[in-house]
Design a protein around this motif. Structure first.
Motif, mmCIF file in Angstrom:
data_model
loop_
_atom_site.group_PDB
_atom_site.id
_atom_site.type_symbol
_atom_site.label_atom_id
_atom_site.label_comp_id
_atom_site.label_asym_id
_atom_site.label_seq_id
_atom_site.Cartn_x
_atom_site.Cartn_y
_atom_site.Cartn_z
ATOM 1 N N ARG A 120 0.819 -1.220 0.000
ATOM 2 C CA ARG A 120 0.000 0.000 0.000
ATOM 3 C C ARG A 120 0.850 1.267 0.000
ATOM 4 N NH1 ARG A 120 -5.226 1.105 0.849
ATOM 5 N NH2 ARG A 120 -5.816 3.112 1.721
ATOM 6 N N ASP A 137 -4.453 6.597 -3.040
ATOM 7 C CA ASP A 137 -5.218 5.810 -2.071
ATOM 8 C C ASP A 137 -4.597 4.452 -1.765
ATOM 9 O OD1 ASP A 137 -5.676 4.473 -4.453
ATOM 10 O OD2 ASP A 137 -7.826 4.910 -4.524
ATOM 11 N N MET A 145 1.122 4.107 -2.930
ATOM 12 C CA MET A 145 0.886 5.531 -2.667
ATOM 13 C C MET A 145 2.070 6.383 -3.112
ATOM 14 S SD MET A 145 -1.160 5.474 0.991
ATOM 15 C CE MET A 145 -1.512 7.242 0.967
ATOM 16 N N ILE A 156 -3.227 14.548 0.527
ATOM 17 C CA ILE A 156 -3.445 13.111 0.628
ATOM 18 C C ILE A 156 -4.467 12.854 1.728
ATOM 19 C CG2 ILE A 156 -2.390 10.867 1.078
ATOM 20 C CD1 ILE A 156 0.223 11.947 -0.015
ATOM 21 N N LYS A 157 -5.543 12.211 1.369
ATOM 22 C CA LYS A 157 -6.641 11.954 2.304
ATOM 23 C C LYS A 157 -7.129 13.247 2.954
ATOM 24 C CE LYS A 157 -5.110 7.251 3.345
ATOM 25 N NZ LYS A 157 -4.660 6.294 4.398
ATOM 26 N N ASP A 172 -4.364 1.922 -3.743
ATOM 27 C CA ASP A 172 -4.985 0.842 -4.511
ATOM 28 C C ASP A 172 -4.493 0.902 -5.957
ATOM 29 O OD1 ASP A 172 -6.617 -1.147 -5.542
ATOM 30 O OD2 ASP A 172 -8.381 0.172 -5.702
ATOM 31 N N ALA A 229 -5.782 9.214 -8.088
ATOM 32 C CA ALA A 229 -6.029 9.218 -6.641
ATOM 33 C C ALA A 229 -4.841 8.598 -5.906
ATOM 34 C CB ALA A 229 -7.299 8.443 -6.325
#
Length: 274
Positions: free
Chosen positions: A25, A52, A29, A124-125, A54, A50
């Motif tokens: 992950r 994220d 990112m 980010i987020k 993923d 994005a």
């Protein structure tokens, strides 16, 4: 260098791809972050995606677009070779010629080198002050509360000092606080107040830090002085923008009128001696 967090931003643990069994992950990112940073300088590249963690079809397509841009085999897969190209701007920023020995010259060159590598923060987020450049300057920290102007300035001083075998911590402690550096400057007799600077501009030199004074013992922003002429200093600053904010988005070159602004100056003279 004492500040080495940037090294973590230059590698991934393993090849990352869509449906990859070894996908990580944090590595995904990182890839998404660098793809988005590339898009800031190349807005028509189609690489922004994005952040994220993923590695889905959107990230795969963004990778392919980047590979097309760079004339690489279009696989949608990111191995270390591809990743090294993605983050190559950071590697170049942290590479400084050892031919020069004058610390002040090295400070200015290091700042210019980073400027040319386009350090930007990301959201980010939902959190500003994030991304690989911020983590590199802030020793792994990131997020809305992590203003990174001092982290950038100390990174530049560290890079220059370490090139000639000196430790920037003999000048001031590793910190992200303008107040800490300002206070230390007063203790050591290295901080020239803006009133004195206005009367005697020769007190400041390229390579010194300016500290924007809010009140007598409260400083809100900093940057590297690269040139002085007449009533103006040229600077390279982190976490700023076109308005000179202390919580901007990037490393930028600015001009500031020191006769009209409360700019105290921290001298790096001790690093230039011996």
């Amino acid at each position: 260098m004492k500040k080495t967090s940037y090294l973590k931003e230059l590698t991934i643990k393993s090849t990352q791809k869509r449906r990859g069994t070894s996908n990580n992950r944090k590595d995904v990112m990182k890839i998404q972050s660098w793809l988005s940073l590339y898009a800031i300088q190349h807005p028509s590249s189609g690489t922004v995606t994005a952040i994220d963690g993923d590695f889905g079809p959107a990230t795969e397509k963004a990778v392919k677009n980047y590979q097309i841009e760079m004339n690489l085999p279009v696989s949608g897969i990111v191995n270390q070779e591809v990743f090294s190209k993605l983050c190559g701007t950071m590697e170049r920023a942290f590479t400084l010629s050892t031919a020069e020995t004058d610390v002040r010259t090295l400070v200015v060159k290091a700042a210019e080198n980073h400027l040319a590598s386009f350090p930007y923060e990301l959201q980010i987020k939902g959190a500003s002050n994030s991304g690989p450049w911020v983590r590199a300057y802030m020793d792994g920290h990131e997020g809305s509360s992590w203003y990174w102007c001092m982290g950038f300035a100390q990174t530049i001083i560290d890079q220059a000092a370490s090139t000639v075998g000196k430790n920037f911590k003999t000048l001031f402690p590793l910190t992200y606080s303008c107040d800490t550096v300002g206070t230390k400057g007063l203790e050591k007799g290295l901080l020239h107040r803006y009133q004195k600077i206005r009367k005697d501009p020769s007190l400041m030199k390229p390579g010194d830090l300016f500290l924007l004074q809010k009140s007598t013992y409260d400083w809100t922003h900093t940057g590297i002085i690269t040139a002085i002429k007449d009533d103006v200093i040229e600077t390279i600053e982190g976490n700023t923008n076109e308005a000179g904010s202390r919580n901007g988005i990037a490393v930028m070159k600015r001009t500031r009128n020191f006769q009209r602004s409360k700019l105290d100056v921290f001298s790096i003279d001790p690093l230039t001696l011996g």
